[in-house]
Design a protein around this motif. Structure first.
Motif, PDB file in Angstrom:
ATOM      1  N   LYS A  64      71.819 -89.503  27.595  1.00 30.54           N
ATOM      2  CA  LYS A  64      70.656 -88.699  27.976  1.00 30.54           C
ATOM      3  C   LYS A  64      70.765 -88.292  29.438  1.00 30.54           C
ATOM      4  N   PRO A  65      70.164 -87.148  29.802  1.00 24.39           N
ATOM      5  CA  PRO A  65      70.254 -86.683  31.188  1.00 24.39           C
ATOM      6  C   PRO A  65      69.307 -87.440  32.112  1.00 24.39           C
ATOM      7  N   GLN A  66      69.644 -87.448  33.382  1.00 25.24           N
ATOM      8  CA  GLN A  66      68.776 -88.029  34.394  1.00 25.24           C
ATOM      9  C   GLN A  66      68.027 -86.948  35.171  1.00 25.24           C
ATOM     10  N   ILE A  67      68.097 -85.728  34.666  1.00 29.16           N
ATOM     11  CA  ILE A  67      67.421 -84.609  35.305  1.00 29.16           C
ATOM     12  C   ILE A  67      67.101 -83.573  34.244  1.00 29.16           C
ATOM     13  N   SER A  68      65.976 -82.882  34.405  1.00 31.75           N
ATOM     14  CA  SER A  68      65.590 -81.846  33.454  1.00 31.75           C
ATOM     15  C   SER A  68      66.227 -80.520  33.850  1.00 31.75           C
ATOM     16  N   SER A 200      65.345 -88.656  30.932  1.00 33.37           N
ATOM     17  CA  SER A 200      64.854 -89.900  30.344  1.00 33.37           C
ATOM     18  C   SER A 200      64.072 -90.669  31.397  1.00 33.37           C
ATOM     19  N   ASN A 201      62.829 -91.013  31.072  1.00 37.95           N
ATOM     20  CA  ASN A 201      62.004 -91.801  31.994  1.00 37.95           C
ATOM     21  C   ASN A 201      61.078 -92.713  31.205  1.00 37.95           C
ATOM     22  N   THR A 202      60.099 -93.295  31.901  1.00 39.45           N
ATOM     23  CA  THR A 202      59.206 -94.251  31.247  1.00 39.45           C
ATOM     24  C   THR A 202      58.205 -93.580  30.312  1.00 39.45           C
ATOM     25  N   PHE A 203      58.075 -92.251  30.398  1.00 34.02           N
ATOM     26  CA  PHE A 203      57.091 -91.550  29.581  1.00 34.02           C
ATOM     27  C   PHE A 203      57.690 -90.942  28.312  1.00 34.02           C
ATOM     28  N   ASN A 204      59.001 -90.656  28.307  1.00 33.18           N
ATOM     29  CA  ASN A 204      59.626 -90.108  27.103  1.00 33.18           C
ATOM     30  C   ASN A 204      61.081 -90.540  27.046  1.00 33.18           C
ATOM     31  N   ASP A 205      61.649 -90.436  25.851  1.00 29.91           N
ATOM     32  CA  ASP A 205      63.023 -90.880  25.631  1.00 29.91           C
ATOM     33  C   ASP A 205      64.057 -89.909  26.202  1.00 29.91           C
ATOM     34  N   GLY A 206      63.640 -88.697  26.465  1.00 30.23           N
ATOM     35  CA  GLY A 206      64.593 -87.718  26.963  1.00 30.23           C
ATOM     36  C   GLY A 206      65.379 -87.076  25.828  1.00 30.23           C
ATOM     37  N   THR A 207      66.093 -86.018  26.170  1.00 28.64           N
ATOM     38  CA  THR A 207      66.898 -85.278  25.191  1.00 28.64           C
ATOM     39  C   THR A 207      68.280 -85.908  25.059  1.00 28.64           C
ATOM     40  N   THR A 208      68.705 -86.137  23.829  1.00 30.71           N
ATOM     41  CA  THR A 208      70.042 -86.683  23.593  1.00 30.71           C
ATOM     42  C   THR A 208      71.081 -85.578  23.750  1.00 30.71           C
ATOM     43  N   ILE A 209      72.011 -85.776  24.686  1.00 32.08           N
ATOM     44  CA  ILE A 209      73.088 -84.808  24.896  1.00 32.08           C
ATOM     45  C   ILE A 209      74.235 -85.079  23.928  1.00 32.08           C
ATOM     46  N   ALA A 210      74.553 -86.352  23.721  1.00 29.24           N
ATOM     47  CA  ALA A 210      75.662 -86.714  22.824  1.00 29.24           C
ATOM     48  C   ALA A 210      75.472 -88.142  22.337  1.00 29.24           C
TER      49      ALA A 210
END
Length: 369
Positions: A64-68, A200-210
């Motif tokens: 998951k990314p560490q930035i939007s 990815s943060n404490t509020f959502n899982d974030g987008t899976t890149i791979a």
């Protein structure tokens, strides 16, 4: 002529009538009942169960990314092998306007403070050279100048991070480059160039890149019925069959039995996991459907007969022992103690010897079918 025709017709009718009568009479005659015969023999019996499940990697990691931002480049495709730290994708940052304005204001303020610090330092330096100020005052002005320079660099870095997602000072650790956290095979890349992604943060899982997994460490996952789970022991050997690979078989070892049941189709079942022993040349894919065969119990060199020869009456079991030969045959009903069964043959613990002959089920002739 007509007279002969009538006689012929009458004869044919009579023949049909007589033939039908003879056929029905023969069918009505009692036939001799013939039974199959078995001789108890020493053999090995094992009780097995088949579990349906699938093959999957032990550890599958979602990157998951560490930035939007927006996916600007993809460097890998599913099936590629990656090492930990390899770049999979690049994200183009879409800056937040409030953060961008704050970062730009911080840069402008840092430039103003730096110009003032440079002016103050030049004044203090001239006075120090004329020995009109102390060394302590001169050192303070030089320190203030250095601090102003560092503040300007920090403000510029912060602006670059907000605007571009990376700065010159931390280019190697850029959060815009999405890197694999483990070594393994890329199973899936669910995003495309141009897709928006969320960090990815404490509020959502974030987008899976791979999704990345080590395909050299596979497990079989399936469910077993509650009536059989009590016979399982951790470490029991298993045979894994994968039908999609022309019934390819692998060895496995049971390593996990769930302590809690789950309801499936009205029955309680327990999840199990087994480590699959795969050779390096065998290329398995995640998600293959598989069947696992487990030997629940085994008895070696025991007296056995076909289970079809057993008569079950309540909690007791009986067999019919053959006495005599030919038409003089007689059958003696005998109580026996049975043991393990594999569904075809059954173990006889007591009541028979290998010299006895046992009556089996009735033999049905083909013309009776």
């Amino acid at each position: 002529m007509k007279r002969y025709s009538k006689l012929i017709i009458a004869a044919i009718i009579a023949l049909i009538f007589i033939g039908t009568f003879v056929f029905l009479w023969q069918k009505s005659q009692p036939k001799e009942v013939v039974y199959s015969e078995f001789t108890p023999k020493l053999d090995s019996i094992q009780k097995t169960t088949i579990i349906t499940g699938k093959i999957e990697p032990r550890n599958e990691v979602n990157i998951k990314p560490q930035i939007s931002g927006i996916i600007s480049e993809l460097y890998k495709v599913p099936g590629d092998y990656v090492n930990a730290g390899d770049v999979i994708a690049k994200v183009k940052v879409i800056p937040d306007m409030n953060q961008l304005s704050s970062a730009e204001m911080r840069v402008r303020l840092a430039e103003i403070n730096l110009k003032q610090a440079e002016t103050d330092f030049q004044r203090e330096e001239n006075l120090f050279n004329q020995k009109l100020v102390s060394a302590d005052e001169y050192d303070k002005s030089r320190l203030a100048l250095n601090q102003a320079k560092q503040e300007k660099l920090a403000a510029e870095d912060a602006l670059q991070v907000v605007r571009d997602g990376v700065s010159k000072s931390n280019a190697k650790a850029s959060s815009t480059l999405i890197r694999s956290t483990i070594s393994g095979v890329i199973l899936d890349i669910p995003v495309k160039v141009g897709n928006s992604v969320i960090l990815s943060n404490t509020f959502n899982d974030g987008t899976t890149i791979a999704s990345v997994a080590n395909m050299n460490d596979l497990i079989f996952r399936g469910n077993i019925d509650e009536t059989e789970v009590g016979q399982l022991i951790s470490g029991m050997p298993m045979k894994i069959t994968i039908g999609a690979l022309q019934d390819l078989k692998f060895d496995a070892a049971l390593e996990y039995i769930s302590p809690k049941a789950v309801e499936s189709n009205g029955a309680n079942q327990f999840e199990i996991k087994a480590a699959v022993h795969v050779a390096k040349d065998d290329k398995l894919r995640s998600g293959y459907s598989a069947n696992a065969e487990i030997v629940l119990a085994r008895a070696d060199k025991v007296l056995t007969i076909p289970e079809s020869a057993i008569e079950f009456s309540g909690d007791s079991t009986f067999v019919y022992i053959i006495k005599g030969e030919g038409k003089e045959k007689d059958y003696d009903r005998r109580h026996v103690v049975t043991g393990l069964s594999d569904g075809v043959n059954i173990e006889i613990k007591k009541g028979l010897t290998d010299k006895d002959k046992v009556r089996g089920p009735e033999i049905i002739a083909d013309d009776d079918k």
